[in-house]
Design a protein around this motif. Structure first.
Motif, PDB file in Angstrom:
ATOM      1  N   LYS A   1       0.850  -1.193   0.000  1.00  0.00           N
ATOM      2  CA  LYS A   1       0.000   0.000   0.000  1.00  0.00           C
ATOM      3  C   LYS A   1       0.879   1.234   0.000  1.00  0.00           C
ATOM      4  N   LYS A   2       0.380   2.263  -0.648  1.00  0.00           N
ATOM      5  CA  LYS A   2       1.133   3.516  -0.725  1.00  0.00           C
ATOM      6  C   LYS A   2       0.145   4.673  -0.622  1.00  0.00           C
ATOM      7  N   ASN A   3       0.257   5.412   0.465  1.00  0.00           N
ATOM      8  CA  ASN A   3      -0.663   6.506   0.731  1.00  0.00           C
ATOM      9  C   ASN A   3       0.003   7.870   0.530  1.00  0.00           C
ATOM     10  N   ILE A   4      -0.820   8.889   0.423  1.00  0.00           N
ATOM     11  CA  ILE A   4      -0.337  10.273   0.341  1.00  0.00           C
ATOM     12  C   ILE A   4      -0.013  10.737   1.759  1.00  0.00           C
ATOM     13  N   SER A   5       1.158  11.348   1.940  1.00  0.00           N
ATOM     14  CA  SER A   5       1.571  11.786   3.280  1.00  0.00           C
ATOM     15  C   SER A   5       0.711  12.948   3.769  1.00  0.00           C
ATOM     16  N   ASP A   6       0.736  13.175   5.078  1.00  0.00           N
ATOM     17  CA  ASP A   6      -0.046  14.274   5.649  1.00  0.00           C
ATOM     18  C   ASP A   6       0.396  15.628   5.095  1.00  0.00           C
ATOM     19  N   THR A   7       1.691  15.800   4.866  1.00  0.00           N
ATOM     20  CA  THR A   7       2.200  17.062   4.312  1.00  0.00           C
ATOM     21  C   THR A   7       1.681  17.273   2.891  1.00  0.00           C
ATOM     22  N   GLN A   8       1.675  16.223   2.103  1.00  0.00           N
ATOM     23  CA  GLN A   8       1.172  16.318   0.737  1.00  0.00           C
ATOM     24  C   GLN A   8      -0.339  16.558   0.711  1.00  0.00           C
ATOM     25  N   VAL A   9      -1.050  15.953   1.658  1.00  0.00           N
ATOM     26  CA  VAL A   9      -2.495  16.173   1.759  1.00  0.00           C
ATOM     27  C   VAL A   9      -2.784  17.644   2.032  1.00  0.00           C
ATOM     28  N   THR A  10      -2.038  18.245   2.961  1.00  0.00           N
ATOM     29  CA  THR A  10      -2.236  19.665   3.276  1.00  0.00           C
ATOM     30  C   THR A  10      -2.032  20.533   2.039  1.00  0.00           C
ATOM     31  N   LEU A  11      -1.001  20.238   1.261  1.00  0.00           N
ATOM     32  CA  LEU A  11      -0.734  20.993   0.041  1.00  0.00           C
ATOM     33  C   LEU A  11      -1.872  20.831  -0.968  1.00  0.00           C
ATOM     34  N   CYS A  12      -2.387  19.622  -1.110  1.00  0.00           N
ATOM     35  CA  CYS A  12      -3.511  19.384  -2.025  1.00  0.00           C
ATOM     36  C   CYS A  12      -4.746  20.162  -1.578  1.00  0.00           C
TER      37      CYS A  12
ATOM     38  N   GLU B   1      -4.961  22.865   0.238  1.00  0.00           N
ATOM     39  CA  GLU B   1      -4.767  24.303   0.007  1.00  0.00           C
ATOM     40  C   GLU B   1      -4.966  24.652  -1.463  1.00  0.00           C
ATOM     41  N   THR B   2      -4.482  23.803  -2.352  1.00  0.00           N
ATOM     42  CA  THR B   2      -4.610  24.048  -3.785  1.00  0.00           C
ATOM     43  C   THR B   2      -6.066  23.982  -4.230  1.00  0.00           C
ATOM     44  N   PHE B   3      -6.775  22.945  -3.837  1.00  0.00           N
ATOM     45  CA  PHE B   3      -8.173  22.788  -4.243  1.00  0.00           C
ATOM     46  C   PHE B   3      -9.056  23.900  -3.687  1.00  0.00           C
ATOM     47  N   LEU B   4      -8.859  24.246  -2.429  1.00  0.00           N
ATOM     48  CA  LEU B   4      -9.682  25.290  -1.826  1.00  0.00           C
ATOM     49  C   LEU B   4      -9.410  26.654  -2.448  1.00  0.00           C
ATOM     50  N   SER B   5      -8.143  26.971  -2.668  1.00  0.00           N
ATOM     51  CA  SER B   5      -7.804  28.288  -3.220  1.00  0.00           C
ATOM     52  C   SER B   5      -8.325  28.452  -4.643  1.00  0.00           C
ATOM     53  N   GLU B   6      -8.398  27.345  -5.397  1.00  0.00           N
ATOM     54  CA  GLU B   6      -8.867  27.409  -6.783  1.00  0.00           C
ATOM     55  C   GLU B   6     -10.357  27.083  -6.914  1.00  0.00           C
TER      56      GLU B   6
ATOM     57  N   SER C   1      -4.913  17.774   7.424  1.00  0.00           N
ATOM     58  CA  SER C   1      -3.572  17.202   7.558  1.00  0.00           C
ATOM     59  C   SER C   1      -3.679  15.777   8.088  1.00  0.00           C
ATOM     60  N   GLN C   2      -3.715  14.818   7.166  1.00  0.00           N
ATOM     61  CA  GLN C   2      -3.805  13.415   7.539  1.00  0.00           C
ATOM     62  C   GLN C   2      -3.274  12.577   6.376  1.00  0.00           C
ATOM     63  N   VAL C   3      -2.921  11.350   6.651  1.00  0.00           N
ATOM     64  CA  VAL C   3      -2.528  10.433   5.579  1.00  0.00           C
ATOM     65  C   VAL C   3      -3.778  10.037   4.807  1.00  0.00           C
ATOM     66  N   ALA C   4      -3.669   9.913   3.490  1.00  0.00           N
ATOM     67  CA  ALA C   4      -4.832   9.606   2.660  1.00  0.00           C
ATOM     68  C   ALA C   4      -4.435   8.722   1.486  1.00  0.00           C
ATOM     69  N   THR C   5      -5.412   8.036   0.905  1.00  0.00           N
ATOM     70  CA  THR C   5      -5.168   7.227  -0.287  1.00  0.00           C
ATOM     71  C   THR C   5      -5.189   8.083  -1.540  1.00  0.00           C
ATOM     72  N   GLN C   6      -6.204   8.949  -1.661  1.00  0.00           N
ATOM     73  CA  GLN C   6      -6.346   9.717  -2.886  1.00  0.00           C
ATOM     74  C   GLN C   6      -7.240  10.936  -2.712  1.00  0.00           C
ATOM     75  N   PHE C   7      -7.103  11.856  -3.655  1.00  0.00           N
ATOM     76  CA  PHE C   7      -8.053  12.934  -3.878  1.00  0.00           C
ATOM     77  C   PHE C   7      -8.780  12.621  -5.170  1.00  0.00           C
ATOM     78  N   LEU C   8     -10.054  12.955  -5.221  1.00  0.00           N
ATOM     79  CA  LEU C   8     -10.834  12.814  -6.445  1.00  0.00           C
ATOM     80  C   LEU C   8     -11.601  14.097  -6.695  1.00  0.00           C
TER      81      LEU C   8
ATOM     82  N   GLU D   1       1.094  21.191 -12.535  1.00  0.00           N
ATOM     83  CA  GLU D   1       2.186  22.132 -12.290  1.00  0.00           C
ATOM     84  C   GLU D   1       2.442  22.324 -10.797  1.00  0.00           C
ATOM     85  N   ARG D   2       1.385  22.452 -10.018  1.00  0.00           N
ATOM     86  CA  ARG D   2       1.537  22.748  -8.596  1.00  0.00           C
ATOM     87  C   ARG D   2       1.858  21.508  -7.759  1.00  0.00           C
ATOM     88  N   LEU D   3       1.368  20.355  -8.192  1.00  0.00           N
ATOM     89  CA  LEU D   3       1.542  19.134  -7.406  1.00  0.00           C
ATOM     90  C   LEU D   3       2.335  18.112  -8.210  1.00  0.00           C
TER      91      LEU D   3
END
Length: 273
Positions: A81-92, A94-99, A148-155, A172-174
């Motif tokens: 299994k390979k999940n998205i880290s909490d730091t990467q989740v926070t960045l995602c 922020e990107t989705f909300l700002s846009e 800010s949590q570990v996650a499998t994916q964003f959709l 470009e951003r991620l």
């Protein structure tokens, strides 16, 4: 000499009613009798895949969540299994909300069928359809609780006329994350933008499993039908697409009958001949 069949599930192995035809079931059983390894490779979460497959589905391994996880189907053990880290989740987030882009944030494997959702004013109908289907597992996104949590994916579910603009911006951003395009399995009209941990894809996880099992790529075959199958088809040395696939895939790979006409069985027959 070991061989592996890698097959997509929805729109490829299953028919349009999400059922396994008698002919395709018989083909799977013949593969097992010939000691050929069967791997189902799906974008579905583990929960969703098991729900549609049932416990006795004839196969050896399940690659789920577009390559984020692998289950040994016989033992029901998650072996990768390979999940998205909490730091990467926070960045995602922020990107989705700002846009102002809708999203569903899926919890880490094996609980990836639980998710938190955020709507925007351009959300297509199948976003709400998906919420209805998984209502017992969905809750509104909270910036205070879920950013800010570990996650499998964003959709994110997008209209076709908006998809490319959002895709290019996210790419470009991620850029370190895996970004996958797929056609909506619910309506067939909108496009789904999925974000996974780095190096997660159907092709890369299939390659990892083949190496683990000691099978060379030239002894594999792959069957698919959509955008998210592209790197799997590109990786395997023997690739086929069913007739209901987009034209750009049919131009590149051997085309067999549609998923409603047992194209999977036709592909296997061609490969073994």
């Amino acid at each position: 000499m070991n061989k592996i069949v890698f097959t997509d599930l929805d729109g490829t192995l299953l028919n349009s009613q999400w059922q396994l035809s008698a002919r395709n079931r018989e083909t799977l059983r013949k593969l097992i009798d010939s000691d050929i390894i069967i791997v189902v490779v799906t974008g579905r979460s583990l929960y969703s895949a098991i729900k549609v497959l049932g416990d006795d589905f004839p196969m050896d391994y399940l690659i789920f969540s577009t390559g984020a996880g692998i289950m040994n189907w016989k033992t029901k053990e998650i072996i990768y299994k390979k999940n998205i880290s909490d730091t990467q989740v926070t960045l995602c987030v922020e990107t989705f909300l700002s846009e102002k882009i809708n999203f569903m944030l899926h919890r880490e494997i094996p609980d990836s069928h639980f998710f938190y959702y955020h709507l925007d004013h351009q959300t297509p109908e199948d976003f709400n359809q998906r919420l209805d289907i998984y209502a017992e597992f969905a809750e509104p996104f909270s910036i205070n609780n879920h950013h800010s949590q570990v996650a499998t994916q964003f959709l994110s579910i997008l209209r076709p006329d908006r998809f490319q603009t959002v895709y290019d911006m996210i790419k470009e951003r991620l850029e370190t994350l895996s970004i996958v395009k797929t056609t909506s399995p619910l309506t067939g009209r909108s496009l789904w933008l999925e974000i996974y941990a780095p190096e997660v894809s159907k092709g890369k996880t299939s390659s990892l499993l083949a190496q683990t099992l000691g099978v060379s790529v030239d002894n594999t075959m792959a069957v698919g039908n959509d955008y998210n199958d592209s790197d799997l088809l590109e990786w395997s040395m023997n690739s086929f697409v069913v007739d209901n696939a987009p034209w750009f895939l049919k131009d590149k790979y051997t085309t067999v009958s549609s998923n409603d006409q047992d194209g999977f069985s036709e592909a296997v027959s061609k490969w073994l001949t």
